[in-house]
Write an enzyme that holds these catalytic residues in place. Structure first.
Site, PDB file in Angstrom:
ATOM      1  CG  ASN A  10      65.988  65.358  -1.828  1.00 39.26           C
ATOM      2  OD1 ASN A  10      66.415  64.980  -2.924  1.00 39.26           O
ATOM      3  ND2 ASN A  10      64.708  65.599  -1.602  1.00 39.26           N
ATOM      4  CE  LYS A  12      63.662  69.427  -2.089  1.00 39.09           C
ATOM      5  NZ  LYS A  12      62.365  69.755  -1.567  1.00 39.09           N
ATOM      6  CG  HIS A  95      60.896  63.552  -1.280  1.00 38.02           C
ATOM      7  ND1 HIS A  95      60.101  64.616  -1.650  1.00 38.02           N
ATOM      8  CD2 HIS A  95      61.840  64.060  -0.454  1.00 38.02           C
ATOM      9  CE1 HIS A  95      60.564  65.724  -1.083  1.00 38.02           C
ATOM     10  NE2 HIS A  95      61.615  65.415  -0.345  1.00 38.02           N
ATOM     11  CD  GLU A  97      59.906  67.908  -3.431  1.00 34.81           C
ATOM     12  OE1 GLU A  97      60.871  67.436  -4.054  1.00 34.81           O
ATOM     13  OE2 GLU A  97      60.037  68.828  -2.584  1.00 34.81           O
ATOM     14  CD  GLU A 167      61.708  64.888   4.036  1.00 39.34           C
ATOM     15  OE1 GLU A 167      62.765  65.506   4.203  1.00 39.34           O
ATOM     16  OE2 GLU A 167      61.196  64.712   2.917  1.00 39.34           O
ATOM     17  N   GLY A 173      60.309  72.738   1.998  1.00 41.02           N
ATOM     18  CA  GLY A 173      60.511  73.815   1.035  1.00 41.02           C
ATOM     19  C   GLY A 173      59.700  75.059   1.342  1.00 41.02           C
ATOM     20  CB  SER A 211      62.224  74.474   6.429  1.00 42.30           C
ATOM     21  OG  SER A 211      61.307  74.559   5.348  1.00 42.30           O
ATOM     22  N   GLY A 233      66.655  72.347   0.421  1.00 42.44           N
ATOM     23  CA  GLY A 233      67.207  73.631  -0.009  1.00 42.44           C
ATOM     24  C   GLY A 233      68.586  73.958   0.548  1.00 42.44           C
TER      25      GLY A 233
HETATM   26  C1  PEP Z   1      63.386  67.596   1.286  1.00 32.91           C
HETATM   27  O1  PEP Z   1      63.527  67.800   0.093  1.00 32.91           O
HETATM   28  O2  PEP Z   1      63.319  66.436   1.700  1.00 32.91           O
HETATM   29  C2  PEP Z   1      63.299  68.736   2.194  1.00 32.91           C
HETATM   30  C3  PEP Z   1      63.110  68.525   3.472  1.00 32.91           C
HETATM   31  O3  PEP Z   1      63.394  70.000   1.632  1.00 32.91           O
HETATM   32  P1  PEP Z   1      63.666  71.395   2.421  1.00 32.91           P
HETATM   33  O4  PEP Z   1      64.812  71.146   3.364  1.00 32.91           O
HETATM   34  O5  PEP Z   1      63.983  72.374   1.354  1.00 32.91           O
HETATM   35  O6  PEP Z   1      62.410  71.715   3.163  1.00 32.91           O
END
Ligand code: PEP
Length: 248
Positions: A10, A12, A95, A97, A167, A173, A211, A233
């Protein structure tokens, strides 16, 4: 039937079209031998570039959101038929976000998930609890409510066509990863909840997201109910993302 590992990137709001092209060119030789589903979720603008550059490889491409209507007066939105015409395979829905910053609701997800399925897109449905909910012992209740609401208009027989991404919001993040035990326990709960809804929970692929990085990916994905990862990330670097694909 074993569930094929599924690793999704992802991006983003990262990577211009030329940066996306560079990434795909760097990634493909590193994952040439993989048997896993490798999915890249770029911005809408980079979808075509990623699709064209990755033809003939293991890479499949997903959008990060879509509108539930096929067309209409919805300025700034993108519909499922528009994505399908580009050869997009899948779409991330719900998601955290989108839920947190853009007012995505379970009501609209209840319309988006069946709209994606009807158009032939594989929904990657994200669910997860806040830190407050986990601390208050409400994780299972939150996830059950999200599943109930977001899948309300999906026939149980079609649930295996959906990929669920668990998640925990507190892990996205933040650098804080759920422990493999926490992730396994919660994902096993999600699988049971799907079974209770009459769906074939054993065949649904359920990912962990939050993460994930090369150093923790193998341990997370070795858990019996974790079928892959949704990676934010660490998916921006082709070496890191390839290492996570390899760890699955
Ligand atoms: C995500 O954007 O779905 C995500 C899990 O981000 P990160 O891996 O940065 O925590």
């Amino acid at each position: 039937m074993p569930r094929r590992p599924y690793i999704a990137a992802n991006w983003k709001m990262h990577k211009t079209v030329s940066e996306a092209a560079e990434f795909v060119d760097a990634l493909l030789p590193k994952i040439a031998a993989t048997q896993h589903d490798v999915v890249i979720c770029p911005s809408f603008l980079a979808l075509s570039e990623v699709i064209e550059r990755s033809r003939g490889s293991a890479v499949r491409v997903a959008a990060q959101n879509m509108h539930e209507e096929e067309s209409g007066a919805f300025t700034g939105e993108v519909s499922a038929p528009m994505l399908v015409e580009l050869d997009v395979d899948a779409v991330v829905l719900g998601h955290s976000e989108r839920r947190q910053y853009f007012g995505e609701t379970d009501d609209s997800l209840a319309r988006k998930v069946p709209a994606a399925l009807a158009a032939g897109l594989e929904p990657i449905l994200c669910i997860g609890e806040s830190e407050e909910a986990r601390d208050a012992g409400q994780t299972e209740g939150v996830l059950e409510r999200q599943l109930q609401a977001d899948l309300a208009k999906v026939e149980p027989g079609r649930v295996p066509e959906i990929v669920i991404a668990y998640e925990p919001i507190w892990a996205i993040g933040t650098g804080r990863t759920a422990t493999p035990e926490q992730a396994q326990e919660t994902i096993a709960f999600i699988r049971d909840a799907l079974r209770e809804r009459g769906a074939a929970g054993d065949s649904v692929r359920i990912l962990y997201g939050g993460s994930v990085k090369p150093s923790n990916a193998a341990e997370l994905m070795a858990q019996p109910d974790i079928d892959g990862a949704l990676v934010g990330g660490a998916s921006l670097d082709p070496d890191d993302f390839a290492a996570i694909v390899e760890a699955a």
